[in-house]
Design a protein around this motif. Sequence first.
Motif, PDB file in Angstrom:
ATOM      1  N   ALA A   1       0.845  -1.202   0.000  1.00 17.38           N
ATOM      2  CA  ALA A   1       0.000   0.000   0.000  1.00 17.38           C
ATOM      3  C   ALA A   1       0.878   1.248   0.000  1.00 17.38           C
ATOM      4  O   ALA A   1       0.645   2.184  -0.779  1.00 17.38           O
TER       5      ALA A   1
ATOM      6  N   GLU B   1       3.851   1.631  -1.088  1.00 14.59           N
ATOM      7  CA  GLU B   1       4.550   1.797  -2.379  1.00 14.59           C
ATOM      8  C   GLU B   1       3.597   1.985  -3.552  1.00 14.59           C
ATOM      9  O   GLU B   1       4.036   2.102  -4.693  1.00 14.59           O
ATOM     10  N   LYS B   2       2.293   1.960  -3.246  1.00 12.51           N
ATOM     11  CA  LYS B   2       1.273   2.067  -4.309  1.00 12.51           C
ATOM     12  C   LYS B   2       1.518   1.029  -5.413  1.00 12.51           C
ATOM     13  O   LYS B   2       1.353   1.309  -6.619  1.00 12.51           O
TER      14      LYS B   2
ATOM     15  N   ALA C   1       0.780  -1.823  -7.773  1.00 15.86           N
ATOM     16  CA  ALA C   1      -0.445  -2.384  -8.350  1.00 15.86           C
ATOM     17  C   ALA C   1      -0.387  -3.911  -8.375  1.00 15.86           C
ATOM     18  O   ALA C   1       0.678  -4.500  -8.613  1.00 15.86           O
TER      19      ALA C   1
ATOM     20  N   ASN D   1      -6.203  -0.944   1.204  1.00 15.80           N
ATOM     21  CA  ASN D   1      -5.602   0.120   0.383  1.00 15.80           C
ATOM     22  C   ASN D   1      -4.638  -0.356  -0.686  1.00 15.80           C
ATOM     23  O   ASN D   1      -3.745   0.378  -1.106  1.00 15.80           O
TER      24      ASN D   1
ATOM     25  N   LYS E   1      -3.631  -1.382  -4.466  1.00 12.89           N
ATOM     26  CA  LYS E   1      -4.034  -0.892  -5.787  1.00 12.89           C
ATOM     27  C   LYS E   1      -4.346  -2.103  -6.664  1.00 12.89           C
ATOM     28  O   LYS E   1      -3.493  -2.604  -7.398  1.00 12.89           O
TER      29      LYS E   1
ATOM     30  N   ASN F   1      -7.350   2.337 -11.241  1.00  9.07           N
ATOM     31  CA  ASN F   1      -6.081   1.747 -10.789  1.00  9.07           C
ATOM     32  C   ASN F   1      -5.270   1.238 -11.983  1.00  9.07           C
ATOM     33  O   ASN F   1      -4.050   1.414 -12.045  1.00  9.07           O
TER      34      ASN F   1
ATOM     35  N   GLU G   1      -3.775   4.062 -13.970  1.00  7.13           N
ATOM     36  CA  GLU G   1      -2.652   4.666 -13.243  1.00  7.13           C
ATOM     37  C   GLU G   1      -1.416   3.762 -13.243  1.00  7.13           C
ATOM     38  O   GLU G   1      -0.292   4.250 -13.196  1.00  7.13           O
TER      39      GLU G   1
END
Length: 340
Positions: free
Chosen positions: A237, A239-240, A242, A271, A273, A312, A315
């Motif tokens: 989460a 580190e975002k 995916a 949270n 992605k 998501n 992005e």
Amino acid sequence: MNSTLKSFIEGMPKAELHLHIEGSFEPELMFAIAQRNQVKTKFDSVEAVKEAYQFNNLQDFLDIYYEGARVLLTEQDFFDLTWAYVERIHAQNVIHTEIFFDPQTHTDRGVDFGVVISGISRALAQAEQKYGITSRIIMCFLRHLDESEAEKTLAQALAYKDRIYGVGLDSSELGHPPSKFKNVFAKAIEEGFVTVAHAGEEGPAEYIWEALDLLHISRLDHGNRSKDDPKLMARLAAEKMALTVCPLSNLKLCVVDDLKAHPLRFLMENNLKVTINSDDPAYFGGYMNENYIAITEALELNRTELKQLAQNAFEACFVDEGRKREMLAQLEAYFAENAF
Ligand code: ADE
Ligand code: ZN
């Protein structure tokens, strides 16, 4: 599911980030190409092929998937395979796709690397010209083979660097941890490739840590088993990172017993992605829309959650900021027109 929600999903602009082109090989096309190339397979009819599509685990599937790929020999075969996929996704409002291919499945049979990449990339160029569908190509190393084999494949790929964006890792996960490939991934990064890896599909959360720390991945393929490890989820989460989740694949390969028990919502609540993808649509019963519809039905996802999933993917895709903004704006406009 009510028909308006179904239409909402079908019309929504989408990006696909986890698709094995060899896994989009529909039995009818497989049969036609086998006949064209005079290649004998285990199956003597389209129906026999379809009947074989019952899997207890990943390996059961892979055995059939590699058998099917044996009929692909010429540049035109790889073009036809890829073009058939493009037509399917165009009909489903997929506007960007990132495609895996397994070079070793073909080069080990004597098919030239250049034949494979030329057929795939010619179809993708046509997809952009004709439909405006943008794409990236990611080559995967087969993890059941040795790292030295992956190194030979990387060396062959260098001549086609202009057409290959990233490297990934697929095939039999259990017993073949990401650490086995740390040297070849380091070389791939030095050569400028982005890295991704299948991890935590059947394998444990530990394999996901390895993919992050040793393979330096920019995206995690599957990643279901991160649900077992709160620290890992917190890192993903933060580190975002995916996750390219594949609901119908997980069901057909018995990664989950029932889609109602799928961890997708749990991962989103933590949270992560999460994105939705089809993996091997010809084998698992559906392309993007069927995956979205099945998981929406099972987990009762609402429109806001569906929009989040699509967003998501836009992005997390490997394109320049301009194209990203364009696709995100298309999604916003769709949502504004169809929110209720
Ligand atoms: N190759 C094609 N599909 C795959 C999957 N779901 N997992 C691992 N390797 C694959
Ligand atoms: Zn996959």
